[in-house]
Design a protein around this motif. Structure first.
Motif, short mmCIF file in Angstrom:
data_model
loop_
_atom_site.label_atom_id
_atom_site.label_comp_id
_atom_site.label_asym_id
_atom_site.label_seq_id
_atom_site.Cartn_x
_atom_site.Cartn_y
_atom_site.Cartn_z
N UNK A 44 14.74 -42.38 -27.73
CA UNK A 44 14.69 -42.19 -29.18
C UNK A 44 14.58 -40.73 -29.60
N UNK A 45 13.96 -39.89 -28.76
CA UNK A 45 13.68 -38.51 -29.20
C UNK A 45 14.46 -37.46 -28.41
N UNK A 46 15.29 -37.88 -27.46
CA UNK A 46 15.83 -36.91 -26.50
C UNK A 46 16.54 -35.71 -27.13
N UNK A 47 17.29 -35.94 -28.20
CA UNK A 47 18.03 -34.81 -28.79
C UNK A 47 17.10 -33.86 -29.54
N UNK A 48 15.84 -34.23 -29.71
CA UNK A 48 14.90 -33.40 -30.48
C UNK A 48 13.96 -32.58 -29.59
N UNK A 49 13.94 -32.88 -28.29
CA UNK A 49 12.94 -32.25 -27.43
C UNK A 49 13.60 -31.49 -26.28
#
Ligand SMILES: *Cc1c(COP(=O)(O)O)cnc(C)c1O
Length: 306
Positions: A44-49
């Motif tokens: 869910x968060x991979x592109x943000x971290x």
């Protein structure tokens, strides 16, 4: 017991943190993302971290973090295996605190973890030079709980061209704690988990109730099928949108003090909606992290969004 995880809320938290801190974010997904499911949170968060932190190497392998994202995980516990290849295969980097660990793990590009007050698997400042050399290390971290810890960290590790990170959720609002990256866990999960159970009984109370003979204010009570063997403690809850109370917890069931309209089948919310982990933590007299992991452990999480 229903544990529902709103991945859109996790994503919104990650987005807000990234925009606020202005440095790379390593999402802390240890303990299966505090019970929310590491694999689902990572997706869910991979592109943000920029990367991840886990506690044990096994966690990175089980959630297939390196494989599915191509990003690195820092393994926070002392390295339990001596073969650096296991870390390299998982795109994981061990956090080391001794010359021996740094020497053995050199090929796995270890990160040195420096003791600035926590006094738990971290390198004493006096040994840092030797550990850096033994592991050919270019990155240093500390588990800071205050700005004093951050200052002590910079005194030991600053000015050496190392990538530095110190802050978890509690220091995200402190610009001077952000350094080259931040490592939030709890702040990613705030408001994202909802834990509930249904009333299997609801009745007007006839005198003192339960093992302890408690007497409610409302003259009505019900029962849910979650008890201390599930990690539950006496504390607040919500029924039909209003605050209620769990006055007594048994092994596998608990009493809920009810209002007149509450009936069998109604949902008892133990976490979520208007009930934050911090609200429960105050009554339980533990930290909000403990509330979150105890309550999310009550059932297999189901996920909604994004
Ligand atoms: C668990 C942990 C974090 C994240 O802590 P939160 O308070 O959940 O943000 C960061 N760094 C280290 C070393 C940790 O062990």
């Amino acid at each position: 017991m229903t544990v529902r995880v709103d991945l859109a809320a996790v994503r919104a938290n990650a987005c807000a943190i990234r925009d606020r801190v202005g440095v790379p974010v390593f999402a802390v997904v240890k303990a299966d993302a505090y019970g929310l499911s590491a694999a689902r949170v990572v997706a869910a968060v991979d592109d943000l971290v920029a990367g991840y932190c886990v506690f044990a190497l096994r966690e990175a392998v089980d959630a297939r973090i390196g494989e599915t994202t191509g990003k690195e995980s820092i393994v926070l516990s002392p390295p339990e295996a001596r073969d650096p290849q296991a870390w390299i295969d998982a795109r994981a980097r061990p956090a080391v605190s001794t010359v021996d660990q740094a020497t053995v793990q050199r090929r796995a590009r270890p990160v040195v973890t420096i003791d600035t007050g926590m006094q738990r698997f971290a390198c004493p400042p006096a040994d840092v030079d030797n550990v850096l050399r033994a592991g050919a290390i270019d990155e240093a971290m500390t588990h800071a709980t205050s700005l004093a810890h951050v200052r002590a960290f910079l005194e030991v590790a600053g000015g050496r061209g190392l990538r530095l990170h110190a802050a978890g959720s509690s220091l995200l609002d402190e610009p001077s704690a952000r350094l080259d990256a931040v490592r939030p866990g709890f702040a990613l999960y705030r408001g994202a988990a909802r834990v509930s159970a249904r009333l299997v009984e609801a009745r007007d109370s006839a005198g003192p109730v339960g093992y302890s003979g408690w007497r409610g204010e409302t003259g009505r009570h019900g029962v849910i099928l979650a008890g201390y063997s599930n990690g539950l403690r006496p504390g607040p809850c919500l029924v039909n949108g209003g605050r209620r109370r769990i006055p007594e917890v048994g092994m596998q069931s608990a009493f809920v003090e009810l209002q007149p309209g509450d009936k069998v089948g109604d949902e008892v919310v133990l976490l979520g909606d208007d009930l934050a982990a911090e609200d429960v933590a105050k009554v339980w007299q533990v930290g909000p992290h403990e509330v979150l992991v105890r309550l999310t452990a009550m059932g297999a999480p189901t996920h909604v969004g994004p």
